[in-house]
Design a protein around this motif. Structure first.
Motif, PDB file in Angstrom:
ATOM      1  N   MET A  30      -2.615   9.663  -4.951  1.00 41.09           N
ATOM      2  CA  MET A  30      -3.470   8.579  -5.448  1.00 41.09           C
ATOM      3  C   MET A  30      -3.630   7.504  -4.365  1.00 41.09           C
ATOM      4  SD  MET A  30      -2.889   6.144  -8.775  1.00 41.09           S
ATOM      5  CE  MET A  30      -4.022   4.816  -9.144  1.00 41.09           C
ATOM      6  N   ILE A  31      -4.856   7.110  -4.085  1.00 41.79           N
ATOM      7  CA  ILE A  31      -5.130   6.101  -3.066  1.00 41.79           C
ATOM      8  C   ILE A  31      -4.841   4.713  -3.627  1.00 41.79           C
ATOM      9  CG2 ILE A  31      -6.887   5.062  -1.586  1.00 41.79           C
ATOM     10  CD1 ILE A  31      -8.310   7.733  -1.564  1.00 41.79           C
ATOM     11  N   LYS A  32      -4.026   3.970  -2.922  1.00 44.18           N
ATOM     12  CA  LYS A  32      -3.647   2.635  -3.374  1.00 44.18           C
ATOM     13  C   LYS A  32      -4.621   1.613  -2.797  1.00 44.18           C
ATOM     14  CE  LYS A  32       1.283   3.796  -3.606  1.00 44.18           C
ATOM     15  NZ  LYS A  32       1.133   5.180  -3.147  1.00 44.18           N
ATOM     16  N   ASP A  33      -4.860   0.523  -3.547  1.00 42.04           N
ATOM     17  CA  ASP A  33      -5.765  -0.502  -3.043  1.00 42.04           C
ATOM     18  C   ASP A  33      -5.019  -1.401  -2.058  1.00 42.04           C
ATOM     19  OD1 ASP A  33      -4.269  -2.390  -4.504  1.00 42.04           O
ATOM     20  OD2 ASP A  33      -5.672  -2.373  -6.179  1.00 42.04           O
ATOM     21  N   THR A  34      -5.776  -2.288  -1.428  1.00 44.32           N
ATOM     22  CA  THR A  34      -5.212  -3.130  -0.372  1.00 44.32           C
ATOM     23  C   THR A  34      -4.070  -4.001  -0.871  1.00 44.32           C
ATOM     24  OG1 THR A  34      -7.338  -3.186   0.767  1.00 44.32           O
ATOM     25  CG2 THR A  34      -5.758  -4.905   1.325  1.00 44.32           C
ATOM     26  N   ASP A  35      -4.246  -4.627  -2.017  1.00 44.82           N
ATOM     27  CA  ASP A  35      -3.203  -5.515  -2.547  1.00 44.82           C
ATOM     28  C   ASP A  35      -1.918  -4.763  -2.844  1.00 44.82           C
ATOM     29  OD1 ASP A  35      -4.886  -7.679  -2.365  1.00 44.82           O
ATOM     30  OD2 ASP A  35      -5.547  -7.567  -4.464  1.00 44.82           O
ATOM     31  N   GLU A  36      -2.064  -3.553  -3.385  1.00 40.62           N
ATOM     32  CA  GLU A  36      -0.880  -2.754  -3.705  1.00 40.62           C
ATOM     33  C   GLU A  36      -0.170  -2.322  -2.429  1.00 40.62           C
ATOM     34  OE1 GLU A  36       0.404   1.225  -6.293  1.00 40.62           O
ATOM     35  OE2 GLU A  36      -1.707   0.616  -6.134  1.00 40.62           O
ATOM     36  N   LEU A  37      -0.939  -1.888  -1.438  1.00 41.97           N
ATOM     37  CA  LEU A  37      -0.344  -1.491  -0.161  1.00 41.97           C
ATOM     38  C   LEU A  37       0.348  -2.668   0.511  1.00 41.97           C
ATOM     39  CD1 LEU A  37      -3.166   0.781   1.321  1.00 41.97           C
ATOM     40  CD2 LEU A  37      -0.865   1.508   0.649  1.00 41.97           C
ATOM     41  N   LEU A  38      -0.261  -3.835   0.442  1.00 36.77           N
ATOM     42  CA  LEU A  38       0.325  -5.021   1.062  1.00 36.77           C
ATOM     43  C   LEU A  38       1.645  -5.372   0.388  1.00 36.77           C
ATOM     44  CD1 LEU A  38       0.193  -7.352   3.041  1.00 36.77           C
ATOM     45  CD2 LEU A  38      -1.245  -8.594   1.408  1.00 36.77           C
ATOM     46  N   LYS A  39       1.684  -5.292  -0.919  1.00 34.85           N
ATOM     47  CA  LYS A  39       2.908  -5.587  -1.651  1.00 34.85           C
ATOM     48  C   LYS A  39       4.023  -4.619  -1.256  1.00 34.85           C
ATOM     49  CE  LYS A  39       4.712  -6.163  -6.365  1.00 34.85           C
ATOM     50  NZ  LYS A  39       4.367  -6.126  -7.819  1.00 34.85           N
ATOM     51  N   LEU A  40       3.684  -3.336  -1.126  1.00 32.93           N
ATOM     52  CA  LEU A  40       4.668  -2.332  -0.720  1.00 32.93           C
ATOM     53  C   LEU A  40       5.121  -2.566   0.721  1.00 32.93           C
ATOM     54  CD1 LEU A  40       3.015   0.878  -2.258  1.00 32.93           C
ATOM     55  CD2 LEU A  40       5.157  -0.197  -3.006  1.00 32.93           C
ATOM     56  N   ALA A  41       4.167  -2.901   1.579  1.00 33.40           N
ATOM     57  CA  ALA A  41       4.482  -3.122   2.989  1.00 33.40           C
ATOM     58  C   ALA A  41       5.421  -4.309   3.159  1.00 33.40           C
ATOM     59  CB  ALA A  41       3.201  -3.350   3.781  1.00 33.40           C
ATOM     60  N   ILE A  42       5.131  -5.396   2.455  1.00 30.88           N
ATOM     61  CA  ILE A  42       6.006  -6.574   2.528  1.00 30.88           C
ATOM     62  C   ILE A  42       7.397  -6.235   2.018  1.00 30.88           C
ATOM     63  CG2 ILE A  42       6.383  -8.885   1.559  1.00 30.88           C
ATOM     64  CD1 ILE A  42       3.347  -9.284   1.656  1.00 30.88           C
ATOM     65  N   GLY A  43       7.456  -5.281   1.093  1.00 35.25           N
ATOM     66  CA  GLY A  43       8.744  -4.833   0.563  1.00 35.25           C
ATOM     67  C   GLY A  43       9.493  -3.905   1.492  1.00 35.25           C
ATOM     68  N   GLY A  44       8.878  -3.565   2.636  1.00 35.84           N
ATOM     69  CA  GLY A  44       9.568  -2.746   3.636  1.00 35.84           C
ATOM     70  C   GLY A  44       9.069  -1.331   3.762  1.00 35.84           C
ATOM     71  N   ASP A  45       7.997  -0.983   3.076  1.00 33.83           N
ATOM     72  CA  ASP A  45       7.442   0.372   3.124  1.00 33.83           C
ATOM     73  C   ASP A  45       6.534   0.500   4.359  1.00 33.83           C
ATOM     74  OD1 ASP A  45       6.055   2.775   2.770  1.00 33.83           O
ATOM     75  OD2 ASP A  45       5.996   2.574   0.590  1.00 33.83           O
ATOM     76  N   GLU A  46       7.050   1.128   5.427  1.00 38.92           N
ATOM     77  CA  GLU A  46       6.287   1.256   6.670  1.00 38.92           C
ATOM     78  C   GLU A  46       5.109   2.220   6.519  1.00 38.92           C
ATOM     79  OE1 GLU A  46       8.607   2.035  10.122  1.00 38.92           O
ATOM     80  OE2 GLU A  46       9.950   0.314   9.812  1.00 38.92           O
ATOM     81  N   THR A  47       5.244   3.205   5.639  1.00 37.91           N
ATOM     82  CA  THR A  47       4.138   4.126   5.403  1.00 37.91           C
ATOM     83  C   THR A  47       2.961   3.385   4.779  1.00 37.91           C
ATOM     84  OG1 THR A  47       5.651   6.006   5.081  1.00 37.91           O
ATOM     85  CG2 THR A  47       3.416   6.235   4.215  1.00 37.91           C
ATOM     86  N   ALA A  48       3.259   2.500   3.862  1.00 44.29           N
ATOM     87  CA  ALA A  48       2.215   1.696   3.233  1.00 44.29           C
ATOM     88  C   ALA A  48       1.564   0.784   4.261  1.00 44.29           C
ATOM     89  CB  ALA A  48       2.805   0.875   2.080  1.00 44.29           C
TER      90      ALA A  48
END
Length: 205
Positions: free
Chosen positions: A1-19
């Motif tokens: 499932m393709i995540k939107d920008t806000d969701e990816l940003l939230k994951l990335a800030i949480g430490g998800d480098e793939t996001a």
């Protein structure tokens, strides 16, 4: 499932480098356009924009924790991080010339306003290729001179809207102006630019 920008940003800030990598990929083509515009013409052919983007991504990995404290949208901040990397490449590759104030003007635009030198270099692409080098050089010098007469913010809003492809909202954020003011400045700047170009023989609108 393709995540939107806000969701990816939230994951990335949480430490998800793939996001974060997926998020960066969403803006990569636009960032490449910005790098191509801001990169000093003397480095084209010597520096690959892909290398700058790779370094910018490494910077992003390191600096992402700063973002929640920034009062700006993610893309505008990402653009800032990327342009700071462009400036670093300028300093690295042009450091032997940076004491020359005439050349320093060409290094500045990566993080400040678009200079007449930078805009002239890109606008010259619309001049007739039939003209000889001497005529082109004269046209370029004349174009720089008249661009110098423009307000620096007007030059920058043209750079942001036309050459970088930013929206009015994004340009307003970069310039720290209201959307209404930015829109008015852009209309005024385009009108002034057309007046300038109409005085230069050989320019094809």
């Amino acid at each position: 499932m393709i995540k939107d920008t806000d969701e990816l940003l939230k994951l990335a800030i949480g430490g998800d480098e793939t996001a974060l990598a997926e998020l960066f990929a969403q803006f990569k083509d636009h960032l490449r356009r910005i790098v191509a515009f801001r990169l000093d013409s003397r480095l084209k052919g010597r520096v690959d924009p892909s290398d700058i983007l790779q370094e910018a991504f490494i910077d992003l990995l390191r600096r992402l924790p700063e973002f929640p404290e920034k009062n700006m949208s993610f893309f505008v901040w990402l653009r800032l991080v990327t342009n700071e990397r462009v400036l670093a490449f300028h300093r690295e590759h042009l450091n032997t010339q940076k004491r020359d104030p005439r050349r320093e003007q060409r290094i500045q635009p990566a993080y400040s306003g678009a200079s007449s030198v930078l805009l002239a270099a890109h606008l010259m692409g619309n001049f007739s290729s039939v003209a000889g080098k001497a005529i082109q050089a004269e046209q370029n010098a004349n174009l720089q001179a008249v661009l110098d007469s423009m307000d620096p913010i007007d030059r920058e809003v043209i750079a942001l809207r036309i050459f970088e492809g930013l929206t009015n909202s994004e340009a307003a954020e970069v310039l720290e102006l209201t959307k209404q003011t930015t829109s008015k400045r852009f209309i005024r700047a385009i009108r002034r630019l057309r007046e300038i170009l109409s005085t230069l023989p050989g320019f094809n609108e």
